[in-house]
Write an enzyme that holds these catalytic residues in place. Structure first.
Site, PDB file in Angstrom:
ATOM      1  N   GLU A 114       0.832  -1.203   0.000  1.00 17.71           N
ATOM      2  CA  GLU A 114       0.000   0.000   0.000  1.00 17.71           C
ATOM      3  C   GLU A 114       0.866   1.253   0.000  1.00 17.71           C
ATOM      4  O   GLU A 114       1.782   1.373   0.808  1.00 17.71           O
ATOM      5  CB  GLU A 114      -0.898   0.022   1.240  1.00 17.71           C
ATOM      6  CG  GLU A 114      -1.868  -1.134   1.337  1.00 17.71           C
ATOM      7  CD  GLU A 114      -2.746  -1.047   2.581  1.00 17.71           C
ATOM      8  OE1 GLU A 114      -2.673  -0.020   3.299  1.00 17.71           O
ATOM      9  OE2 GLU A 114      -3.505  -1.990   2.842  1.00 17.71           O
ATOM     10  N   GLU A 181      -8.998   1.564  -4.061  1.00 18.03           N
ATOM     11  CA  GLU A 181     -10.030   1.372  -3.035  1.00 18.03           C
ATOM     12  C   GLU A 181     -10.652   2.708  -2.642  1.00 18.03           C
ATOM     13  O   GLU A 181      -9.944   3.675  -2.321  1.00 18.03           O
ATOM     14  CB  GLU A 181      -9.440   0.697  -1.794  1.00 18.03           C
ATOM     15  CG  GLU A 181     -10.466   0.453  -0.701  1.00 18.03           C
ATOM     16  CD  GLU A 181      -9.984  -0.446   0.426  1.00 18.03           C
ATOM     17  OE1 GLU A 181     -10.751  -0.654   1.378  1.00 18.03           O
ATOM     18  OE2 GLU A 181      -8.841  -0.942   0.344  1.00 18.03           O
TER      19      GLU A 181
END
Length: 264
Positions: A114, A181
């Site tokens: 991430e 996301e």
């Protein structure tokens, strides 16, 4: 059953063929998912919340990910299997190499990390050492304390520009896939069209190449708050196998996610 590879996903993108994927954490569900046609699975650090009962993904360890990766690989030997590198597992090059090696040896085909452009050197180092990398932008759950909660990302012009720049930089650095996301639909579509690699959305509208859901969200067994982007496919199907089939069909046909599952 022939193993699914990144080459297949790239071909699907070129053919504009959307694909569905799910998180998986054990052999039984992984086997069921693969039998119903799920070609790509993720052992996500979401297990910290769905399986372990924490309020975030931060307590998850590399050992946790490796344990569940081994189980999923046994259940779904032909799937393309992604595994998260959890919080602080890629803070230094030495840590990154050791932790990536552990989850790859456990059965992962690719690691997911991430973060934005600051990860480019890490991506380069991993790919040079034969470790494929999936990027993750937008709402990155490991950064929940910086974001001040689970919030949609990229809603203003500056933030949207930064997300696009990060996506392009990560692709140039060598990522093979990208997860977006909780990103506005139009921005996610623009990023998907700008990249040559497949883009997988979760709460990012239906303009991405693929969709992913946490399996618990897809079956309506999420504890506590249910994300806006979640849909209970089990409620409309009656059994797990049919639920997975309906999920795949709705993703492939562009029905899911609908407007009510997306952000503007």
């Amino acid at each position: 059953m022939k193993p699914t590879t990144v080459t297949h996903l790239r071909q699907w993108k070129q053919e504009q063929r959307k694909f569905a994927t799910l998180t998986a954490y054990d052999a039984s569900f992984a086997k069921l998912f693969e039998e119903q046609g799920i070609k790509l699975m993720l052992v996500g650090d979401s297990l910290g919340m769905t399986l372990q009962g924490h309020d975030s993904t931060l307590p998850v360890t590399v050992a946790d990910i490796a344990y569940h990766t081994r189980a999923v690989r046994r259940g779904a030997p032909a799937c393309l299997l992604l595994a998260d590198l959890p919080f602080m597992a890629y803070a230094t090059p030495e840590q990154t190499f050791a932790n990536a090696a552990e989850v790859m040896r456990a059965g992962a085909n690719m690691v997911k990390i991430e973060g934005g452009s600051w990860l480019c050197e890490t991506v380069k180092m991993l790919t040079e050492r034969a470790v494929p990398v999936c990027g993750h932008l937008g709402l990155t759950p490991q950064s929940v304390n910086l974001f001040g909660g689970y919030k949609v990302q990229g809603r203003d012009e500056l933030a949207a520009k930064q997300l696009m720049e990060d996506a392009k930089n990560l692709e140039f650095a060598g990522i093979q896939l990208l997860v977006l996301e909780c990103v506005p639909t139009e921005l996610a579509r623009n990023i998907t069209e700008a990249l040559s690699i497949p883009v997988i959305g979760i709460g990012a509208g239906n303009g991405t190449d693929g969709q992913i859901l946490v399996m618990h969200d897809a079956f309506g067994i999420t504890g506590g708050h249910t994300p806006k982007f979640a849909k209970n496919f089990l409620a409309q199907s009656g059994d797990l196998r049919s639920a997975v089939q309906h999920y795949i069909q709705e993703v492939e046909q562009g029905i899911y996610p609908a407007a009510e599952h997306s952000f503007n």
